[in-house]
Design an enzyme around this catalytic site. Structure first.
Site, mmCIF file in Angstrom:
data_model
loop_
_atom_site.group_PDB
_atom_site.id
_atom_site.type_symbol
_atom_site.label_atom_id
_atom_site.label_comp_id
_atom_site.label_asym_id
_atom_site.label_seq_id
_atom_site.Cartn_x
_atom_site.Cartn_y
_atom_site.Cartn_z
ATOM 1 N N CYS A 159 4.626 -16.329 -5.926
ATOM 2 C CA CYS A 159 4.578 -17.303 -4.833
ATOM 3 C C CYS A 159 3.692 -18.498 -5.200
ATOM 4 O O CYS A 159 2.781 -18.392 -6.031
ATOM 5 C CB CYS A 159 3.983 -16.665 -3.577
ATOM 6 N N ASN A 171 6.052 -22.053 -6.292
ATOM 7 C CA ASN A 171 6.662 -20.748 -6.598
ATOM 8 C C ASN A 171 7.418 -20.790 -7.922
ATOM 9 O O ASN A 171 8.074 -21.784 -8.254
ATOM 10 C CB ASN A 171 7.536 -20.250 -5.445
ATOM 11 N N GLU A 179 10.083 -18.498 -10.080
ATOM 12 C CA GLU A 179 10.988 -17.347 -9.981
ATOM 13 C C GLU A 179 11.423 -16.873 -11.368
ATOM 14 O O GLU A 179 11.200 -17.545 -12.377
ATOM 15 C CB GLU A 179 12.186 -17.722 -9.104
ATOM 16 N N CYS A 201 0.124 -12.434 -0.758
ATOM 17 C CA CYS A 201 -0.686 -13.657 -0.855
ATOM 18 C C CYS A 201 -1.874 -13.589 0.105
ATOM 19 O O CYS A 201 -2.983 -14.025 -0.222
ATOM 20 C CB CYS A 201 0.155 -14.897 -0.579
ATOM 21 N N GLU A 210 1.343 -19.867 -3.413
ATOM 22 C CA GLU A 210 -0.070 -19.675 -3.056
ATOM 23 C C GLU A 210 -0.826 -18.979 -4.182
ATOM 24 O O GLU A 210 -1.948 -19.346 -4.533
ATOM 25 C CB GLU A 210 -0.189 -18.795 -1.800
ATOM 26 N N CYS A 257 3.228 -14.584 2.413
ATOM 27 C CA CYS A 257 3.613 -13.169 2.404
ATOM 28 C C CYS A 257 2.347 -12.302 2.414
ATOM 29 O O CYS A 257 1.227 -12.778 2.197
ATOM 30 C CB CYS A 257 4.476 -12.866 1.177
HETATM 31 N N1 THU Z 1 7.467 -17.782 -1.457
HETATM 32 C C1 THU Z 1 6.290 -18.432 -1.686
HETATM 33 O O1 THU Z 1 6.115 -19.101 -2.702
HETATM 34 N N2 THU Z 1 5.346 -18.331 -0.746
HETATM 35 C C2 THU Z 1 5.476 -17.664 0.430
HETATM 36 O O2 THU Z 1 4.544 -17.637 1.205
HETATM 37 C C3 THU Z 1 6.717 -16.975 0.749
HETATM 38 C C4 THU Z 1 7.741 -16.974 -0.314
HETATM 39 C C5 THU Z 1 8.524 -17.915 -2.469
HETATM 40 C C6 THU Z 1 8.863 -16.675 -3.231
HETATM 41 C C7 THU Z 1 10.265 -16.974 -3.672
HETATM 42 O O3 THU Z 1 10.214 -17.757 -4.843
HETATM 43 C C8 THU Z 1 10.828 -17.832 -2.559
HETATM 44 O O4 THU Z 1 9.711 -18.318 -1.834
HETATM 45 C C9 THU Z 1 11.775 -17.109 -1.629
HETATM 46 O O5 THU Z 1 11.190 -15.982 -1.102
#
Ligand code: THU
Length: 164
Positions: A74, A63, A65, A116, A76, A113
């Site tokens: 994310c 991930n 940010e 994804c 994925e 999520c």
């Molecule tokens: N996140 C992912 O990378 N994958 C997921 O399936 C759920 C959430 C990340 C997004 C964000 O950077 C952090 O997790 C918190 O939501």
């Protein structure tokens, strides 16, 4: 005529990575290592994804940010978009996903999520092959055998083979 219907989802629960087939076990290890690439100064939630392609290539994602929150992505999708851009003609086989907070790998598996899941569905349709999903928790691993099982009633207007 009105009918009550039920959906049945087949998936497997494992208690430890040792119970997985060797290729899946390796993919789980790759997803755990992929967390090293997480840039998560805002959530402090480190997510790693490892995607195995049909030729055995493994693509990692983590991930990413951003100060402007919606600009992040994310784990994925970083993995899938990298694979889609770099190996556009190689089908996706399996994706493993793991998330960690300050206590280490989350006890219950981190689940992807909705966005994804929709992106997984797109590549499954593009390649016409089921994409398997492995969700990794500290005490439990779950394996699903197609995206439909984590995204029932998938939206699909693009049919397999119709790639523009
Ligand atoms: N996140 C992912 O990378 N994958 C997921 O399936 C759920 C959430 C990340 C997004 C964000 O950077 C952090 O997790 C918190 O939501």
């Amino acid at each position: 005529m009105k009918r009550e219907r039920q959906l049945v989802i087949d998936y497997v629960d494992y208690e430890s990575p040792e119970e997985l087939e060797p290729l899946d076990r390796e993919l789980v290890q790759e997803a755990i290592r992929a967390q090293e690439g997480s840039y998560s100064p805002y959530s402090h939630f480190r997510v790693g994804a490892a995607l195995r392609l049909e030729d055995g290539t493994i693509v990692r994602g983590a991930n990413q940010e951003n100060n402007a929150y919606p600009a992040g992505l994310c784990a994925e999708r970083t993995a899938m978009f990298h694979a889609g851009a770099y190996y556009p003609n190689t089908a996706f086989d399996t994706i493993a996903i793991v998330g960690s907070d300050s206590n280490g790998i989350c006890e219950t598996p981190a689940t992807p999520c909705g966005e994804c899941r929709q992106v997984m569905a797109e590549y499954q349709t593009k390649f016409g092959k089921p994409l398997k999903i492995i969700l990794v928790g500290r005490n439990k691993i779950q394996k699903f055998f197609k995206v439909d099982d984590i995204l029932p009633f998938i939206f699909e207007s693009l049919k397999a083979g119709e790639v523009f």
